[in-house]
Write a protein that holds these residues in place. Sequence first.
Motif, PDB file in Angstrom:
ATOM      1  N   GLU A 280       0.823  -1.213   0.000  1.00 52.34           N
ATOM      2  CA  GLU A 280       0.000   0.000   0.000  1.00 52.34           C
ATOM      3  C   GLU A 280       0.859   1.267   0.000  1.00 52.34           C
ATOM      4  N   ASN A 281       2.098   1.142   0.485  1.00 51.18           N
ATOM      5  CA  ASN A 281       2.999   2.305   0.526  1.00 51.18           C
ATOM      6  C   ASN A 281       3.566   2.659  -0.841  1.00 51.18           C
ATOM      7  N   ILE A 282       3.430   1.745  -1.810  1.00 54.75           N
ATOM      8  CA  ILE A 282       3.934   2.046  -3.154  1.00 54.75           C
ATOM      9  C   ILE A 282       2.811   1.983  -4.189  1.00 54.75           C
ATOM     10  N   GLY A 283       1.581   1.853  -3.720  1.00 57.41           N
ATOM     11  CA  GLY A 283       0.434   1.893  -4.623  1.00 57.41           C
ATOM     12  C   GLY A 283       0.202   0.631  -5.423  1.00 57.41           C
ATOM     13  N   LEU A 284       0.681  -0.509  -4.944  1.00 56.15           N
ATOM     14  CA  LEU A 284       0.470  -1.774  -5.642  1.00 56.15           C
ATOM     15  C   LEU A 284      -0.688  -2.528  -5.001  1.00 56.15           C
ATOM     16  N   GLU A 285      -1.545  -3.103  -5.849  1.00 53.59           N
ATOM     17  CA  GLU A 285      -2.655  -3.912  -5.364  1.00 53.59           C
ATOM     18  C   GLU A 285      -2.528  -5.339  -5.890  1.00 53.59           C
ATOM     19  N   THR A 286      -3.105  -6.276  -5.157  1.00 51.49           N
ATOM     20  CA  THR A 286      -3.090  -7.682  -5.562  1.00 51.49           C
ATOM     21  C   THR A 286      -4.505  -8.138  -5.877  1.00 51.49           C
ATOM     22  N   ASN A 287      -4.609  -9.330  -6.503  1.00 52.63           N
ATOM     23  CA  ASN A 287      -5.935  -9.905  -6.709  1.00 52.63           C
ATOM     24  C   ASN A 287      -6.390 -10.616  -5.437  1.00 52.63           C
ATOM     25  N   SER A 288      -7.510 -11.311  -5.512  1.00 57.53           N
ATOM     26  CA  SER A 288      -8.085 -11.942  -4.311  1.00 57.53           C
ATOM     27  C   SER A 288      -7.194 -13.030  -3.736  1.00 57.53           C
ATOM     28  N   ARG A 289      -6.260 -13.577  -4.525  1.00 57.80           N
ATOM     29  CA  ARG A 289      -5.344 -14.603  -4.036  1.00 57.80           C
ATOM     30  C   ARG A 289      -3.959 -14.025  -3.705  1.00 57.80           C
ATOM     31  N   GLY A 290      -3.866 -12.711  -3.566  1.00 55.03           N
ATOM     32  CA  GLY A 290      -2.613 -12.088  -3.164  1.00 55.03           C
ATOM     33  C   GLY A 290      -1.556 -12.070  -4.250  1.00 55.03           C
ATOM     34  N   GLN A 291      -1.976 -12.200  -5.516  1.00 59.53           N
ATOM     35  CA  GLN A 291      -1.019 -12.245  -6.622  1.00 59.53           C
ATOM     36  C   GLN A 291      -0.911 -10.892  -7.308  1.00 59.53           C
ATOM     37  N   LEU A 292       0.277 -10.621  -7.863  1.00 61.93           N
ATOM     38  CA  LEU A 292       0.555  -9.355  -8.521  1.00 61.93           C
ATOM     39  C   LEU A 292       0.442  -9.484 -10.030  1.00 61.93           C
ATOM     40  N   ALA A 293      -0.041  -8.423 -10.665  1.00 61.07           N
ATOM     41  CA  ALA A 293      -0.107  -8.378 -12.126  1.00 61.07           C
ATOM     42  C   ALA A 293       1.198  -7.788 -12.664  1.00 61.07           C
ATOM     43  N   VAL A 294       1.707  -8.380 -13.750  1.00 63.00           N
ATOM     44  CA  VAL A 294       2.929  -7.889 -14.396  1.00 63.00           C
ATOM     45  C   VAL A 294       2.707  -7.812 -15.900  1.00 63.00           C
ATOM     46  N   ASN A 295       3.574  -7.042 -16.596  1.00 67.00           N
ATOM     47  CA  ASN A 295       3.514  -7.008 -18.057  1.00 67.00           C
ATOM     48  C   ASN A 295       4.446  -8.074 -18.625  1.00 67.00           C
ATOM     49  N   ASP A 296       4.707  -8.035 -19.923  1.00 67.58           N
ATOM     50  CA  ASP A 296       5.508  -9.097 -20.532  1.00 67.58           C
ATOM     51  C   ASP A 296       6.997  -8.997 -20.232  1.00 67.58           C
ATOM     52  N   THR A 297       7.402  -7.976 -19.464  1.00 68.60           N
ATOM     53  CA  THR A 297       8.791  -7.913 -18.978  1.00 68.60           C
ATOM     54  C   THR A 297       8.872  -8.211 -17.479  1.00 68.60           C
ATOM     55  N   TYR A 298       7.728  -8.588 -16.898  1.00 70.17           N
ATOM     56  CA  TYR A 298       7.588  -8.877 -15.462  1.00 70.17           C
ATOM     57  C   TYR A 298       7.654  -7.615 -14.604  1.00 70.17           C
ATOM     58  N   GLN A 299       7.381  -6.477 -15.215  1.00 68.38           N
ATOM     59  CA  GLN A 299       7.329  -5.200 -14.492  1.00 68.38           C
ATOM     60  C   GLN A 299       5.929  -5.000 -13.926  1.00 68.38           C
ATOM     61  N   THR A 300       5.842  -4.552 -12.674  1.00 64.24           N
ATOM     62  CA  THR A 300       4.549  -4.261 -12.063  1.00 64.24           C
ATOM     63  C   THR A 300       4.095  -2.862 -12.461  1.00 64.24           C
ATOM     64  N   ALA A 301       3.028  -2.396 -11.858  1.00 64.94           N
ATOM     65  CA  ALA A 301       2.530  -1.045 -12.134  1.00 64.94           C
ATOM     66  C   ALA A 301       3.471   0.032 -11.610  1.00 64.94           C
ATOM     67  N   VAL A 302       4.412  -0.340 -10.750  1.00 64.19           N
ATOM     68  CA  VAL A 302       5.431   0.591 -10.260  1.00 64.19           C
ATOM     69  C   VAL A 302       6.689   0.389 -11.096  1.00 64.19           C
ATOM     70  N   GLU A 303       7.199   1.432 -11.702  1.00 63.47           N
ATOM     71  CA  GLU A 303       8.226   1.349 -12.743  1.00 63.47           C
ATOM     72  C   GLU A 303       9.459   0.552 -12.350  1.00 63.47           C
ATOM     73  N   ASN A 304       9.962   0.729 -11.150  1.00 65.61           N
ATOM     74  CA  ASN A 304      11.223   0.083 -10.764  1.00 65.61           C
ATOM     75  C   ASN A 304      11.019  -1.223 -10.000  1.00 65.61           C
ATOM     76  N   VAL A 305       9.768  -1.679  -9.882  1.00 63.30           N
ATOM     77  CA  VAL A 305       9.465  -2.880  -9.110  1.00 63.30           C
ATOM     78  C   VAL A 305       8.979  -3.978 -10.064  1.00 63.30           C
ATOM     79  N   TYR A 306       9.619  -5.128  -9.994  1.00 64.59           N
ATOM     80  CA  TYR A 306       9.292  -6.275 -10.832  1.00 64.59           C
ATOM     81  C   TYR A 306       8.849  -7.432  -9.934  1.00 64.59           C
ATOM     82  N   ALA A 307       8.231  -8.444 -10.534  1.00 64.77           N
ATOM     83  CA  ALA A 307       7.788  -9.610  -9.758  1.00 64.77           C
ATOM     84  C   ALA A 307       7.879 -10.857 -10.619  1.00 64.77           C
ATOM     85  N   ALA A 308       8.124 -11.990  -9.966  1.00 62.27           N
ATOM     86  CA  ALA A 308       8.257 -13.265 -10.680  1.00 62.27           C
ATOM     87  C   ALA A 308       7.969 -14.423  -9.730  1.00 62.27           C
TER      88      ALA A 308
END
Length: 464
Positions: A280-308
């Motif tokens: 919540e401190n960086i403005g990222l939200e998860t789905n109902s199962r606590g998972q993060l959405a990423v684009n095709d480079t594994y970048q989240t909605a926050v520019e410098n934060v990635y997830a895998a």
Amino acid sequence: MTTRHYDVVVLGTGPAGEGAAMNAAKAGKRVAVIEASPRVGGSCTHLGTIPSKALRHAVKEIIAFNTNPMFRDIGEPRWFSFPKVLDRANRVIDQQVLGRTEYYARNRIDVYFGRGRFKDAHTIEVNTYEKGPEELVADKVVIATGSRPYHPANIDFTHPRIYCSDSILTLSHTPRSLIIYGAGVIGCEYASIFCGLGVRVELINPGKKLLSFLDDEITDALSYHLRDGGILIRHNETFEKVEGSDRDVTVTMASGKKLRADALLFCNGRSGNTEKLGLENIGLETNSRGQLAVNDTYQTAVENVYAAGDVIGWPSLASAAYDQGRSVAANMLGLEGGHFISEVPTGIYTIPEISSIGKTESELTAEKVPYEVGRAFFKNTARAQITGEAVGMLKLLFHRETLEILGIHCFGDQASEIVHIGQAIMKQPGELNSLKYFLNTTFNYPTMAEAYRVAALNGFNRVF
């Protein structure tokens, strides 16, 4: 509080975190990893892939001893307890942890044992177990915190007879009977393991069939062999209530059935480990199962934060997670090799095991692709007859006109190894991906790999 600066900070040391950290370190970046557990390796090493596969191997050896007449000269069939075979798994875990600890040291990656929490997009506070709070500032951050078993709120997982796929590894006895709720990959694997130990297993599947993402013929074969081993499979059943007592567990189904057993293993889905990261401190939200959405480079909605890894959902496999982690590092640092992991072989370690890659017959039929089938049954191959592992088959799906390999499905001993031969051919460009490779290549004899030649001949004869 000490503040330290890094090029890359990775949250989690499972396959995805390790892949990202190692690739970034090899690129000359200053890297730190944060691990919430006291040892590196993540759930894959301590609670998931490694212990379950080590358990499965031990049980498979027990079955071989107890069913092979040759061993009767040594002694009568033996019974082994679950804690006994778990000892073997724990030794493998220790070896894995030692190796992975050395990887981080060799690559000069700083490891912080404690829980990390975002203060902002570049700053993570770690409450380390040994030194207390520390602050890490990073140019790039990778979230690879993995997942944990999904716990419905109306099931008391603190009850000593109710387990999830994590807590089952603390089981200190061997139950006479076990209900497994959830017939996904984990449920089917543990059903095989406990059945091999002589436990009476009921496998409850909320869906219509086991592992519906597999080829229908493979699914049917798995169902047959699980039932043949004594497992009772109940399809289209959902639980309404779970009650534990001092003597047993009762599961009341929505259909009105009441099932009783010594213990319950609930393994119906997983949730991402994200709730304590301060997203919540960086403005990222998860789905109902606590998972993060990423684009095709594994970048989240926050520019410098990635997830895998498991924290982003599909395919939730250790093999894919490691490659995702490596791709994350390549993408965010501008290195070669960054790509979205989409072609992933399945490896399911039931007894017998399953592995596949590419299209299924149902998919090809729906897409109106003119395909043909080539099969090799293990019972007809010399190597399987020698090893006594005659259950299973290799199935090739190929285009009738071009002979392009479209799908490979394997059921039986060493399936997860055998599939990679075909995978290598499927990855070849153009006409090199062809059934003709298996027709024109000499395979060692006797080997399980020879099944490719047999299956190719079987399929070729259907076309010409």
